[in-house]
Design an enzyme around this catalytic site. Sequence first.
Site, mmCIF file in Angstrom:
data_model
loop_
_atom_site.group_PDB
_atom_site.id
_atom_site.type_symbol
_atom_site.label_atom_id
_atom_site.label_comp_id
_atom_site.label_asym_id
_atom_site.label_seq_id
_atom_site.Cartn_x
_atom_site.Cartn_y
_atom_site.Cartn_z
ATOM 1 N N CYS A 1 21.901 19.861 70.109
ATOM 2 C CA CYS A 1 21.630 21.262 70.227
ATOM 3 C C CYS A 1 22.339 22.033 69.016
ATOM 4 C CB CYS A 1 21.960 21.715 71.496
ATOM 5 S SG CYS A 1 20.797 23.408 72.184
ATOM 6 N N HIS B 1 20.487 17.805 75.393
ATOM 7 C CA HIS B 1 21.537 17.519 75.972
ATOM 8 C C HIS B 1 21.651 16.208 76.772
ATOM 9 C CE1 HIS B 1 23.632 21.465 74.713
ATOM 10 N NE2 HIS B 1 22.306 21.884 74.937
ATOM 11 N N GLU C 1 24.177 14.357 77.271
ATOM 12 C CA GLU C 1 25.436 14.242 77.909
ATOM 13 C C GLU C 1 25.838 15.077 79.285
ATOM 14 O OE1 GLU C 1 24.470 16.503 75.481
ATOM 15 O OE2 GLU C 1 25.638 18.464 75.986
HETATM 16 N N1 GLN Z 1 20.830 28.456 71.029
HETATM 17 C C1 GLN Z 1 22.209 27.799 70.543
HETATM 18 C C2 GLN Z 1 22.489 28.182 69.182
HETATM 19 O O1 GLN Z 1 21.650 28.885 68.491
HETATM 20 C C3 GLN Z 1 21.960 26.440 70.833
HETATM 21 C C4 GLN Z 1 22.138 26.223 72.246
HETATM 22 C C5 GLN Z 1 22.888 24.937 72.940
HETATM 23 O O2 GLN Z 1 23.675 24.344 72.032
HETATM 24 N N2 GLN Z 1 22.573 24.667 74.216
HETATM 25 O O3 GLN Z 1 23.449 27.883 68.616
#
Ligand code: GLN
Length: 202
Positions: free
Chosen positions: A81, A182, A184
Site C-alpha cells: 500500500c 494488506h 499482513e
Molecule cells: N492512502 C495512503 C497513502 O497515500 C495509503 C494507505 C495505506 O497504506 N493503507 O499513502
Amino acid sequence: MTRPLIGVLALQGDVREHLHALQDSGADAIGVRRPEELGKVDGLVLPGGESTTMSRLLKIFDLVEPLRTRLAEGMPAYGSCAGMILLASEILDTRPDAQHLDAIDMTVRRNAFGRQVDSFEADLDFAGVAGDPVRAVFIRAPWVERVGDGVEVLARVPESGGAADGRIVAVRQGAVVATSFHPEVTGDRRVHELFVDLVRER
Ligand code: GLN
C-alpha cells in the site's frame, strides 16, 4: 533452512503486523529506523500507512540515500500500500515534495479507488501463490497505472463489472515486490512466505 533477517521500515504505519507475519513465515524480523539497522538486514518491508508522512520521516531520519543505495545494490524489498507508493518511479495525486525510491519502474495513483470505496476486499489470483485465491484487503489503496518492460504483473482486480476491473494491484521487478493491499491483516501468510523465499534465494 536458515532464517533471513528482514527489516520493517518502522517510521509509521502497520509495522507490528508485518513483524509478526515475517516471523510466522520463517524470518527473523526487526524494526528499521536508522541507517545502521538498514545496513544489517537481508531484505526490507515498507508497510502501509501514509506515504506522504513516511516520505517526510524518511528525510528526517536520513534514510532516503541509504535506502536508495541498498535498493540499487539489489536488496530485496516488499512494499504494501503506502510502501508500494514509495517504491514507485512515479506517483500520481501526491504532494510535489513526496519521495519515490524508483525501485520498480511503474506509475502508481494514490487513493485510486475513490472515496466511495475507501476500503474493500476481493479474492485475487496471485502469480506464484498456489492454492486458493488470496483475500486482499484494500484500505485507501493505490493502483498501478503503468508498468515498464521489466515489471511482472502478479495480480489484478478481478472482473465484477466495476470501474476498477483489471487494475494492476501486485507487481514484481527483480527482487522487489509491491501490493496495493494488506496481506499482513488477514492471517494468510502466503505473500510474506513468497517474499521470505525471495530473500533466501538472494
Ligand atoms: N492512502 C495512503 C497513502 O497515500 C495509503 C494507505 C495505506 O497504506 N493503507 O499513502
